[in-house]
Design a protein around this motif. Structure first.
Motif, mmCIF file in Angstrom:
data_model
loop_
_atom_site.group_PDB
_atom_site.id
_atom_site.type_symbol
_atom_site.label_atom_id
_atom_site.label_comp_id
_atom_site.label_asym_id
_atom_site.label_seq_id
_atom_site.Cartn_x
_atom_site.Cartn_y
_atom_site.Cartn_z
ATOM 1 N N GLU A 1 1.129 -1.243 -0.216
ATOM 2 C CA GLU A 1 0.109 -0.110 0.218
ATOM 3 C C GLU A 1 0.953 1.553 0.164
ATOM 4 O O GLU A 1 0.130 2.090 0.072
ATOM 5 C CB GLU A 1 -0.800 -0.222 1.622
ATOM 6 N N LEU A 2 1.945 1.306 -0.155
ATOM 7 C CA LEU A 2 2.867 2.235 -0.496
ATOM 8 C C LEU A 2 3.165 3.141 -1.886
ATOM 9 O O LEU A 2 2.635 2.082 -2.605
ATOM 10 C CB LEU A 2 4.722 1.883 0.180
ATOM 11 N N THR A 3 2.985 3.839 -0.915
ATOM 12 C CA THR A 3 3.723 5.082 -2.604
ATOM 13 C C THR A 3 4.460 6.624 -2.647
ATOM 14 O O THR A 3 5.075 6.482 -1.276
ATOM 15 C CB THR A 3 1.953 6.256 -2.616
ATOM 16 N N GLN A 4 4.739 6.559 -3.609
ATOM 17 C CA GLN A 4 5.910 7.303 -3.512
ATOM 18 C C GLN A 4 6.215 9.126 -2.327
ATOM 19 O O GLN A 4 7.477 8.794 -1.699
ATOM 20 C CB GLN A 4 6.698 7.800 -4.907
ATOM 21 N N ASN A 5 5.242 9.513 -3.072
ATOM 22 C CA ASN A 5 4.210 10.633 -2.028
ATOM 23 C C ASN A 5 4.519 9.782 -0.091
ATOM 24 O O ASN A 5 5.637 10.629 0.347
ATOM 25 C CB ASN A 5 2.850 11.201 -1.903
ATOM 26 N N PHE A 6 4.164 8.853 0.027
ATOM 27 C CA PHE A 6 3.702 8.190 1.543
ATOM 28 C C PHE A 6 6.163 8.112 1.604
ATOM 29 O O PHE A 6 5.841 8.411 3.115
ATOM 30 C CB PHE A 6 3.255 6.722 1.532
ATOM 31 N N VAL A 7 6.603 7.544 0.827
ATOM 32 C CA VAL A 7 7.807 7.102 0.806
ATOM 33 C C VAL A 7 8.549 8.318 1.372
ATOM 34 O O VAL A 7 9.383 8.345 2.149
ATOM 35 C CB VAL A 7 8.289 6.050 0.323
ATOM 36 N N GLU A 8 8.328 9.200 0.622
ATOM 37 C CA GLU A 8 9.467 10.406 1.500
ATOM 38 C C GLU A 8 8.910 11.087 2.537
ATOM 39 O O GLU A 8 9.950 11.819 2.994
ATOM 40 C CB GLU A 8 8.810 11.685 0.219
ATOM 41 N N LYS A 9 7.467 10.492 2.962
ATOM 42 C CA LYS A 9 7.311 11.372 4.751
ATOM 43 C C LYS A 9 7.598 10.988 5.488
ATOM 44 O O LYS A 9 7.022 11.479 7.144
ATOM 45 C CB LYS A 9 5.318 12.513 4.131
ATOM 46 N N HIS A 10 7.751 9.770 5.165
ATOM 47 C CA HIS A 10 7.223 8.665 6.591
ATOM 48 C C HIS A 10 9.090 8.039 6.319
ATOM 49 O O HIS A 10 9.590 7.440 5.181
ATOM 50 C CB HIS A 10 6.468 8.003 6.565
ATOM 51 N N ASN A 11 9.665 6.939 7.464
ATOM 52 C CA ASN A 11 10.493 6.216 7.443
ATOM 53 C C ASN A 11 10.076 4.798 7.330
ATOM 54 O O ASN A 11 9.705 4.275 8.191
ATOM 55 C CB ASN A 11 11.166 6.254 8.801
ATOM 56 N N CYS A 12 10.021 4.614 6.053
ATOM 57 C CA CYS A 12 9.843 2.732 6.076
ATOM 58 C C CYS A 12 11.238 2.067 5.723
ATOM 59 O O CYS A 12 12.106 2.979 4.754
ATOM 60 C CB CYS A 12 9.594 3.333 4.305
ATOM 61 N N ARG A 13 11.170 0.804 6.339
ATOM 62 C CA ARG A 13 11.973 -0.068 6.058
ATOM 63 C C ARG A 13 11.402 -0.974 5.470
ATOM 64 O O ARG A 13 10.376 -1.722 6.343
ATOM 65 C CB ARG A 13 13.606 -0.061 7.521
ATOM 66 N N LEU A 14 12.285 -2.167 5.303
ATOM 67 C CA LEU A 14 12.074 -3.198 5.421
ATOM 68 C C LEU A 14 13.160 -4.043 6.252
ATOM 69 O O LEU A 14 14.407 -4.170 6.091
ATOM 70 C CB LEU A 14 11.416 -4.030 4.311
ATOM 71 N N VAL A 15 12.624 -5.021 7.168
ATOM 72 C CA VAL A 15 14.041 -5.751 8.090
ATOM 73 C C VAL A 15 13.177 -7.414 7.921
ATOM 74 O O VAL A 15 12.508 -7.858 7.917
ATOM 75 C CB VAL A 15 13.572 -5.751 8.995
ATOM 76 N N GLU A 16 14.887 -8.326 7.170
ATOM 77 C CA GLU A 16 14.438 -9.463 7.065
ATOM 78 C C GLU A 16 13.989 -10.483 7.993
ATOM 79 O O GLU A 16 14.402 -10.191 8.770
ATOM 80 C CB GLU A 16 15.433 -10.472 6.392
ATOM 81 N N VAL A 17 12.778 -11.755 7.795
ATOM 82 C CA VAL A 17 12.304 -12.372 8.643
ATOM 83 C C VAL A 17 12.210 -13.599 8.589
ATOM 84 O O VAL A 17 12.450 -14.700 7.587
ATOM 85 C CB VAL A 17 10.476 -12.240 8.455
#
Length: 94
Positions: free
Chosen positions: A76-92
């Motif tokens: 559900e991420l958009t580029q606009n959202f990613v630019e305004k929030h700290n988004c990260r992936l952590v391997e499970v």
């Protein structure tokens, strides 16, 4: 080398073939291609969802260690959202 990876997400692209490409700074797996890995998505430090990722193009990372991962899972991420929030992936690990 770390046993798992983490990615600070810098860009998101929803591709016409039905996948989502996620681009960012990858820590870990510097010389290893990611195939069929699961990662937890965090937004502003809060866990969101787990998605399955793979690398379609594996080349030497850029000098900024940018890599591109793809998923068929709904993101559900958009580029606009990613630019305004700290988004990260952590391997499970399974």
């Amino acid at each position: 080398m770390k046993d798992n990876y983490e990615m600070d997400i810098k860009a998101v692209f929803h591709l016409s073939r039905g996948t989502t490409a996620i681009v960012g700074n990858l820590k870990g797996y510097e010389t290893k291609r990611i195939i069929g890995s699961k990662a937890q998505l965090f937004v502003d430090g809060k866990p969101q969802t787990t998605i399955e990722l793979y690398e379609t193009i594996f080349d030497r990372p850029t000098k900024d260690n940018l890599r591109s991962l793809e998923t068929y899972d709904k993101v559900e991420l958009t580029q606009n959202f990613v630019e305004k929030h700290n988004c990260r992936l952590v391997e499970v690990k399974n």
